[in-house]
Design a protein around this motif. Structure first.
Motif, PDB file in Angstrom:
ATOM      1  N   PHE A 185      48.523 -12.340  21.320  1.00 17.85           N
ATOM      2  CA  PHE A 185      48.542 -11.378  20.223  1.00 17.85           C
ATOM      3  C   PHE A 185      47.753 -11.887  19.013  1.00 17.85           C
ATOM      4  CE2 PHE A 185      52.679  -9.745  22.105  1.00 17.85           C
ATOM      5  CZ  PHE A 185      52.139  -8.510  22.472  1.00 17.85           C
ATOM      6  N   PHE A 186      47.229 -10.955  18.243  1.00 16.57           N
ATOM      7  CA  PHE A 186      46.482 -11.278  17.035  1.00 16.57           C
ATOM      8  C   PHE A 186      47.418 -11.678  15.897  1.00 16.57           C
ATOM      9  CE2 PHE A 186      42.990  -9.886  19.247  1.00 16.57           C
ATOM     10  CZ  PHE A 186      41.858  -9.569  18.496  1.00 16.57           C
ATOM     11  N   ALA A 187      46.927 -12.604  15.086  1.00 13.48           N
ATOM     12  CA  ALA A 187      47.542 -12.943  13.803  1.00 13.48           C
ATOM     13  C   ALA A 187      46.494 -12.693  12.718  1.00 13.48           C
ATOM     14  CB  ALA A 187      47.978 -14.406  13.790  1.00 13.48           C
ATOM     15  N   ILE A 188      46.943 -12.595  11.488  1.00 12.60           N
ATOM     16  CA  ILE A 188      46.031 -12.396  10.353  1.00 12.60           C
ATOM     17  C   ILE A 188      46.042 -13.642   9.479  1.00 12.60           C
ATOM     18  CG2 ILE A 188      45.547 -11.055   8.267  1.00 12.60           C
ATOM     19  CD1 ILE A 188      46.790  -8.629   9.620  1.00 12.60           C
ATOM     20  N   THR A 189      44.859 -14.185   9.198  1.00 14.14           N
ATOM     21  CA  THR A 189      44.759 -15.318   8.289  1.00 14.14           C
ATOM     22  C   THR A 189      44.009 -14.893   7.032  1.00 14.14           C
ATOM     23  OG1 THR A 189      42.608 -16.158   9.068  1.00 14.14           O
ATOM     24  CG2 THR A 189      44.564 -16.854  10.290  1.00 14.14           C
ATOM     25  N   ASN A 190      44.250 -15.625   5.947  1.00 12.63           N
ATOM     26  CA  ASN A 190      43.477 -15.375   4.722  1.00 12.63           C
ATOM     27  C   ASN A 190      43.564 -16.590   3.810  1.00 12.63           C
ATOM     28  OD1 ASN A 190      45.095 -14.473   1.953  1.00 12.63           O
ATOM     29  ND2 ASN A 190      46.375 -14.303   3.794  1.00 12.63           N
ATOM     30  N   SER A 191      42.718 -16.610   2.798  1.00 16.87           N
ATOM     31  CA  SER A 191      42.641 -17.755   1.890  1.00 16.87           C
ATOM     32  C   SER A 191      43.332 -17.512   0.552  1.00 16.87           C
ATOM     33  CB  SER A 191      41.171 -18.101   1.626  1.00 16.87           C
ATOM     34  OG  SER A 191      40.498 -16.985   1.051  1.00 16.87           O
ATOM     35  N   LYS A 192      43.948 -16.316   0.387  1.00 19.16           N
ATOM     36  CA  LYS A 192      44.450 -15.931  -0.924  1.00 19.16           C
ATOM     37  C   LYS A 192      45.966 -16.050  -1.091  1.00 19.16           C
ATOM     38  CE  LYS A 192      40.370 -14.573  -2.428  1.00 19.16           C
ATOM     39  NZ  LYS A 192      39.657 -15.279  -3.481  1.00 19.16           N
ATOM     40  N   LYS A 193      46.735 -15.472  -0.143  1.00 24.15           N
ATOM     41  CA  LYS A 193      48.178 -15.390  -0.355  1.00 24.15           C
ATOM     42  C   LYS A 193      48.909 -15.130   0.963  1.00 24.15           C
ATOM     43  CE  LYS A 193      47.602 -10.492  -1.493  1.00 24.15           C
ATOM     44  NZ  LYS A 193      47.791  -9.432  -2.504  1.00 24.15           N
ATOM     45  N   ALA A 194      50.221 -15.371   0.946  1.00 23.91           N
ATOM     46  CA  ALA A 194      51.040 -15.043   2.111  1.00 23.91           C
ATOM     47  C   ALA A 194      51.156 -13.525   2.228  1.00 23.91           C
ATOM     48  CB  ALA A 194      52.421 -15.669   1.965  1.00 23.91           C
ATOM     49  N   ILE A 195      51.088 -13.031   3.460  1.00 20.27           N
ATOM     50  CA  ILE A 195      51.177 -11.589   3.707  1.00 20.27           C
ATOM     51  C   ILE A 195      52.484 -11.292   4.423  1.00 20.27           C
ATOM     52  CG2 ILE A 195      50.174  -9.646   4.959  1.00 20.27           C
ATOM     53  CD1 ILE A 195      47.446 -11.012   4.615  1.00 20.27           C
ATOM     54  N   LYS A 196      53.337 -10.485   3.781  1.00 20.50           N
ATOM     55  CA  LYS A 196      54.606 -10.082   4.384  1.00 20.50           C
ATOM     56  C   LYS A 196      54.757  -8.571   4.478  1.00 20.50           C
ATOM     57  CE  LYS A 196      58.463 -12.244   3.661  1.00 20.50           C
ATOM     58  NZ  LYS A 196      58.666 -12.921   4.961  1.00 20.50           N
ATOM     59  N   THR A 197      53.980  -7.842   3.676  1.00 20.91           N
ATOM     60  CA  THR A 197      54.055  -6.377   3.663  1.00 20.91           C
ATOM     61  C   THR A 197      52.640  -5.804   3.661  1.00 20.91           C
ATOM     62  OG1 THR A 197      53.967  -6.084   1.253  1.00 20.91           O
ATOM     63  CG2 THR A 197      56.128  -6.571   2.225  1.00 20.91           C
ATOM     64  N   PRO A 198      52.483  -4.533   4.044  1.00 24.15           N
ATOM     65  CA  PRO A 198      51.161  -3.910   3.953  1.00 24.15           C
ATOM     66  C   PRO A 198      50.582  -3.965   2.538  1.00 24.15           C
ATOM     67  CG  PRO A 198      52.590  -2.583   5.332  1.00 24.15           C
ATOM     68  CD  PRO A 198      53.452  -3.662   4.745  1.00 24.15           C
ATOM     69  N   ASP A 199      51.441  -3.906   1.518  1.00 24.25           N
ATOM     70  CA  ASP A 199      50.954  -3.987   0.138  1.00 24.25           C
ATOM     71  C   ASP A 199      50.222  -5.295  -0.137  1.00 24.25           C
ATOM     72  OD1 ASP A 199      51.818  -1.490  -0.602  1.00 24.25           O
ATOM     73  OD2 ASP A 199      53.706  -2.182  -1.489  1.00 24.25           O
ATOM     74  N   ASP A 200      50.625  -6.346   0.563  1.00 22.90           N
ATOM     75  CA  ASP A 200      49.975  -7.644   0.368  1.00 22.90           C
ATOM     76  C   ASP A 200      48.533  -7.658   0.880  1.00 22.90           C
ATOM     77  OD1 ASP A 200      52.290  -8.757  -0.752  1.00 22.90           O
ATOM     78  OD2 ASP A 200      53.072  -9.323   1.225  1.00 22.90           O
ATOM     79  N   MET A 201      48.182  -6.678   1.701  1.00 22.30           N
ATOM     80  CA  MET A 201      46.834  -6.599   2.274  1.00 22.30           C
ATOM     81  C   MET A 201      45.830  -5.979   1.302  1.00 22.30           C
ATOM     82  SD  MET A 201      46.692  -7.673   5.524  1.00 22.30           S
ATOM     83  CE  MET A 201      45.369  -6.718   6.281  1.00 22.30           C
ATOM     84  N   LYS A 202      46.314  -5.292   0.291  1.00 19.26           N
ATOM     85  CA  LYS A 202      45.434  -4.538  -0.594  1.00 19.26           C
ATOM     86  C   LYS A 202      44.410  -5.435  -1.277  1.00 19.26           C
ATOM     87  CE  LYS A 202      48.620  -0.719  -1.437  1.00 19.26           C
ATOM     88  NZ  LYS A 202      49.504  -0.025  -2.402  1.00 19.26           N
ATOM     89  N   GLY A 203      43.145  -5.016  -1.168  1.00 16.56           N
ATOM     90  CA  GLY A 203      42.062  -5.743  -1.821  1.00 16.56           C
ATOM     91  C   GLY A 203      41.488  -6.889  -1.024  1.00 16.56           C
ATOM     92  N   LEU A 204      42.155  -7.301   0.064  1.00 21.39           N
ATOM     93  CA  LEU A 204      41.653  -8.425   0.852  1.00 21.39           C
ATOM     94  C   LEU A 204      40.527  -7.969   1.790  1.00 21.39           C
ATOM     95  CD1 LEU A 204      44.939 -10.288   1.895  1.00 21.39           C
ATOM     96  CD2 LEU A 204      43.319 -10.923   0.099  1.00 21.39           C
ATOM     97  N   LYS A 205      39.447  -8.730   1.800  1.00 19.11           N
ATOM     98  CA  LYS A 205      38.331  -8.461   2.723  1.00 19.11           C
ATOM     99  C   LYS A 205      38.613  -9.198   4.035  1.00 19.11           C
ATOM    100  CE  LYS A 205      35.633 -10.077  -0.415  1.00 19.11           C
ATOM    101  NZ  LYS A 205      34.456 -10.637  -1.129  1.00 19.11           N
ATOM    102  N   ILE A 206      38.862  -8.445   5.090  1.00 24.36           N
ATOM    103  CA  ILE A 206      39.253  -9.023   6.376  1.00 24.36           C
ATOM    104  C   ILE A 206      38.153  -8.783   7.407  1.00 24.36           C
ATOM    105  CG2 ILE A 206      40.978  -9.067   8.211  1.00 24.36           C
ATOM    106  CD1 ILE A 206      42.084 -10.004   5.537  1.00 24.36           C
TER     107      ILE A 206
END
Length: 341
Positions: free
Chosen positions: A151-172
């Motif tokens: 299964f896929f996971a999502i990584t990023n360099s900005k912040k922990a993601i726990k809700t869809p709201d946390d995804m806002k503004g992130l370039k994935i």
């Protein structure tokens, strides 16, 4: 010296002269990763396949592997397989979409309840239905559906993601698949289609904030060096699609065809096994956890992601592929429901 040269030339000429009498059938097999069966899920697949085909046919069919995309990108090599320039390839869904766009039906987020369900669905009636449609529309024979790493996971360099709201503004970063882009945009993120060879640099320089992939791929690509956070969303399962040139396959004897088919089935079992081993071993999550913040979603949190992303992808498939897409979606959901009984 002249005599030696003449004898060597004569030997080469004789070898070419008698070669047709001993000509072997060769399967040139493309994949994007290393051949090492303990480092790569496709490496395990092609290594087992080569051994079983060559031993099972007594050498009448041989396999030459071309790892690391030596022959080109997936979408380029697909044309070579269709034309018969090479015989077979193991392709990512992103690459395979250039020949069969409706492979995006597999990208309904959170459709699979667990990893074993993916195998049951893809090996069962739904996988056969999908394979038959691929063969009908591309002319290539489907040998099976492999595991790209779970299964896929999502990584990023900005912040922990726990809700869809946390995804806002992130370039994935996503593959070029429109269905993958819809997943990210429906969650409020900004999808960025970036070629695989450029992903590490894009993450390192901030061209993209994050990306989504299975854990073994994240470790293999060393994204933990340029990413701080990983969320175990388990939102997608993107299988490898393994095809062989139809004309070449038909040129094999009935006995050779049986060996090739059975070898492919065994190779996919090995591929899936090594995927799970890599994921659970020091080459997987334990290594990522040493340098990244790992977030595991609760069922309620995962439901929030599913409710936000699933309708967008389903509507895209129906809008794009019409009745065919709707039928394939229904067959997928029915197959998944069977695994829950």
């Amino acid at each position: 010296m002249k005599l030696k040269t003449l004898l060597t030339s004569a030997a080469i000429a004789l070898a070419f002269a008698v070669a047709p009498a001993h000509a072997q059938k060769v399967i040139k097999l493309h994949h994007l990763n290393v051949d090492d069966p303990f480092e790569s899920t496709t490496g395990a697949m092609v290594t087992v396949f080569k051994n079983l085909v060559e031993s099972g046919t007594g050498g009448s069919v041989t396999v030459q592997t071309f790892p690391n995309g030596q022959l080109g990108k997936d979408n380029e090599v697909l044309g070579q397989v269709k034309a018969g320039l090479i015989q077979s390839g193991v392709f990512s869904v992103g690459g395979f979409a250039s020949a069969y766009p409706m492979i995006g039906v597999l990208d309904v987020p959170f459709v699979f309840p667990d990893i074993s369900a993916t195998y049951t669905v893809l090996d069962g009636p739904f996988g056969k239905k999908l394979g038959a449609d691929i063969e009908k529309k591309t002319g290539m024979e489907v040998l099976g559906f492999g595991d790209s790493g779970g299964f896929f996971a999502i990584t990023n360099s900005k912040k922990a993601i726990k809700t869809p709201d946390d995804m806002k503004g992130l370039k994935i970063r996503t593959q070029t698949l429109e269905s993958h882009k819809r997943v990210i945009s429906s969650l409020g993120g900004q999808p960025a289609a970036i070629a695989w060879a450029e992903v590490y640099t894009a993450l390192q320089t901030g061209v993209a904030d994050g990306q989504m992939n299975p854990i073994p791929i994240i470790t293999m690509a060393k994204f933990n060096e340029v990413q701080k956070h990983i969320t175990l969303t388990d939102h997608l399962f993107a299988p490898y699609v393994w095809v062989i040139n139809r004309k070449f396959f038909d040129s094999l004897t009935a006995e050779e065809q049986v060996v090739v088919r059975n070898a492919a089935k065994s190779a996919i079992v090995a591929n899936r096994g090594i995927s799970r081993i890599i994921e659970a071993s020091a080459k997987g999550l334990p290594t990522l956890a040493k340098s990244m913040t790992v977030t595991t979603l609760t069922p309620a949190e995962k439901a929030a992601f599913r409710n936000a992303a699933q309708p967008a992808v389903k509507s895209y498939i129906v809008d794009t592929f019409g009745k065919e897409g709707e039928d394939m979606l229904g067959a997928l959901q029915d197959a998944v429901n069977e695994t829950l009984k």
